[in-house]
Design a protein around this motif. Structure first.
Motif, mmCIF file in Angstrom:
data_model
loop_
_atom_site.group_PDB
_atom_site.id
_atom_site.type_symbol
_atom_site.label_atom_id
_atom_site.label_comp_id
_atom_site.label_asym_id
_atom_site.label_seq_id
_atom_site.Cartn_x
_atom_site.Cartn_y
_atom_site.Cartn_z
ATOM 1 N N LEU A 14 0.841 -1.190 0.000
ATOM 2 C CA LEU A 14 0.000 0.000 0.000
ATOM 3 C C LEU A 14 0.878 1.243 0.000
ATOM 4 O O LEU A 14 2.013 1.211 0.466
ATOM 5 C CB LEU A 14 -0.898 0.041 1.248
ATOM 6 C CG LEU A 14 -1.874 -1.095 1.478
ATOM 7 C CD1 LEU A 14 -2.517 -0.947 2.847
ATOM 8 C CD2 LEU A 14 -2.934 -1.110 0.408
ATOM 9 N N THR A 15 0.332 2.339 -0.503
ATOM 10 C CA THR A 15 1.027 3.617 -0.376
ATOM 11 C C THR A 15 0.779 4.150 1.029
ATOM 12 O O THR A 15 -0.036 3.615 1.784
ATOM 13 C CB THR A 15 0.511 4.624 -1.421
ATOM 14 O OG1 THR A 15 -0.869 4.873 -1.152
ATOM 15 C CG2 THR A 15 0.690 4.101 -2.835
ATOM 16 N N ALA A 16 1.454 5.238 1.371
ATOM 17 C CA ALA A 16 1.298 5.803 2.710
ATOM 18 C C ALA A 16 -0.129 6.303 2.929
ATOM 19 O O ALA A 16 -0.695 6.128 4.009
ATOM 20 C CB ALA A 16 2.302 6.928 2.922
ATOM 21 N N ALA A 17 -0.729 6.917 1.900
ATOM 22 C CA ALA A 17 -2.095 7.430 2.041
ATOM 23 C C ALA A 17 -3.094 6.284 2.209
ATOM 24 O O ALA A 17 -4.000 6.353 3.042
ATOM 25 C CB ALA A 17 -2.459 8.272 0.828
ATOM 26 N N GLU A 18 -2.940 5.233 1.422
ATOM 27 C CA GLU A 18 -3.839 4.079 1.540
ATOM 28 C C GLU A 18 -3.699 3.414 2.911
ATOM 29 O O GLU A 18 -4.687 2.981 3.505
ATOM 30 C CB GLU A 18 -3.548 3.060 0.438
ATOM 31 C CG GLU A 18 -3.900 3.532 -0.947
ATOM 32 C CD GLU A 18 -3.400 2.583 -2.023
ATOM 33 O OE1 GLU A 18 -3.934 2.668 -3.141
ATOM 34 O OE2 GLU A 18 -2.490 1.778 -1.755
ATOM 35 N N TYR A 19 -2.473 3.351 3.412
ATOM 36 C CA TYR A 19 -2.238 2.744 4.719
ATOM 37 C C TYR A 19 -2.904 3.566 5.820
ATOM 38 O O TYR A 19 -3.529 3.023 6.729
ATOM 39 C CB TYR A 19 -0.735 2.614 4.984
ATOM 40 C CG TYR A 19 -0.403 1.937 6.288
ATOM 41 C CD1 TYR A 19 -0.538 0.565 6.433
ATOM 42 C CD2 TYR A 19 0.039 2.678 7.382
ATOM 43 C CE1 TYR A 19 -0.244 -0.061 7.628
ATOM 44 C CE2 TYR A 19 0.332 2.068 8.577
ATOM 45 C CZ TYR A 19 0.191 0.695 8.694
ATOM 46 O OH TYR A 19 0.482 0.083 9.882
ATOM 47 N N ALA A 20 -2.784 4.896 5.750
ATOM 48 C CA ALA A 20 -3.408 5.752 6.752
ATOM 49 C C ALA A 20 -4.927 5.622 6.700
ATOM 50 O O ALA A 20 -5.594 5.577 7.745
ATOM 51 C CB ALA A 20 -2.994 7.201 6.535
ATOM 52 N N GLU A 21 -5.489 5.536 5.487
ATOM 53 C CA GLU A 21 -6.933 5.374 5.341
ATOM 54 C C GLU A 21 -7.396 4.040 5.926
ATOM 55 O O GLU A 21 -8.411 3.966 6.621
ATOM 56 C CB GLU A 21 -7.299 5.461 3.866
ATOM 57 C CG GLU A 21 -8.775 5.375 3.581
ATOM 58 C CD GLU A 21 -9.063 5.453 2.095
ATOM 59 O OE1 GLU A 21 -10.073 4.844 1.688
ATOM 60 O OE2 GLU A 21 -8.309 6.085 1.358
#
Length: 107
Positions: free
Chosen positions: A61-68
């Motif tokens: 996952l990207t960082a944004a997807e992981y945070a979401e």
């Protein structure tokens, strides 16, 4: 005359033994070093990780997807267990605690 030859012979043997002993340790010091292309641990610790893996299925996952995903997991209520499963977990925990104090029992 014979004692001089014997002393020279002993000095020669001692020199050769010292040289062989020291030269065998030089290679061991070189072998112990890490390869030059290896990145030092201090550098790896200071790097910021921008990609992650999903805790659910392990996909990248990207960082944004992981945070979401983390936000979704925190807001979602934990799954409810049936009373039968909850009772089984309770009994397993009691059994594990008893095994620490009575390891010779086989239950």
């Amino acid at each position: 005359m014979k004692t001089r030859k014997a002393i020279k012979f002993l000095v020669l043997i001692g020199s050769i033994a010292t040289f062989v002993g020291l030269s065998s340790h030089w290679e061991a010091a070189v072998i112990a070093l890490p390869p030059p292309e290896d990145i030092p641990e201090e550098v790896l610790r200071s790097q910021i990780i921008v990609d992650a893996r999903s805790p659910i299925d392990g996909k990248p996952l990207t960082a944004a997807e992981y945070a979401e995903l983390q936000a979704q997991l925190q807001t979602a209520p934990p799954p409810k267990l049936t009373p039968n499963i909850r009772q089984n977990i309770y009994l397993i925990r009691i059994r594990n605690a008893l095994r620490q104090f009575l390891p010779f029992l086989n239950f």
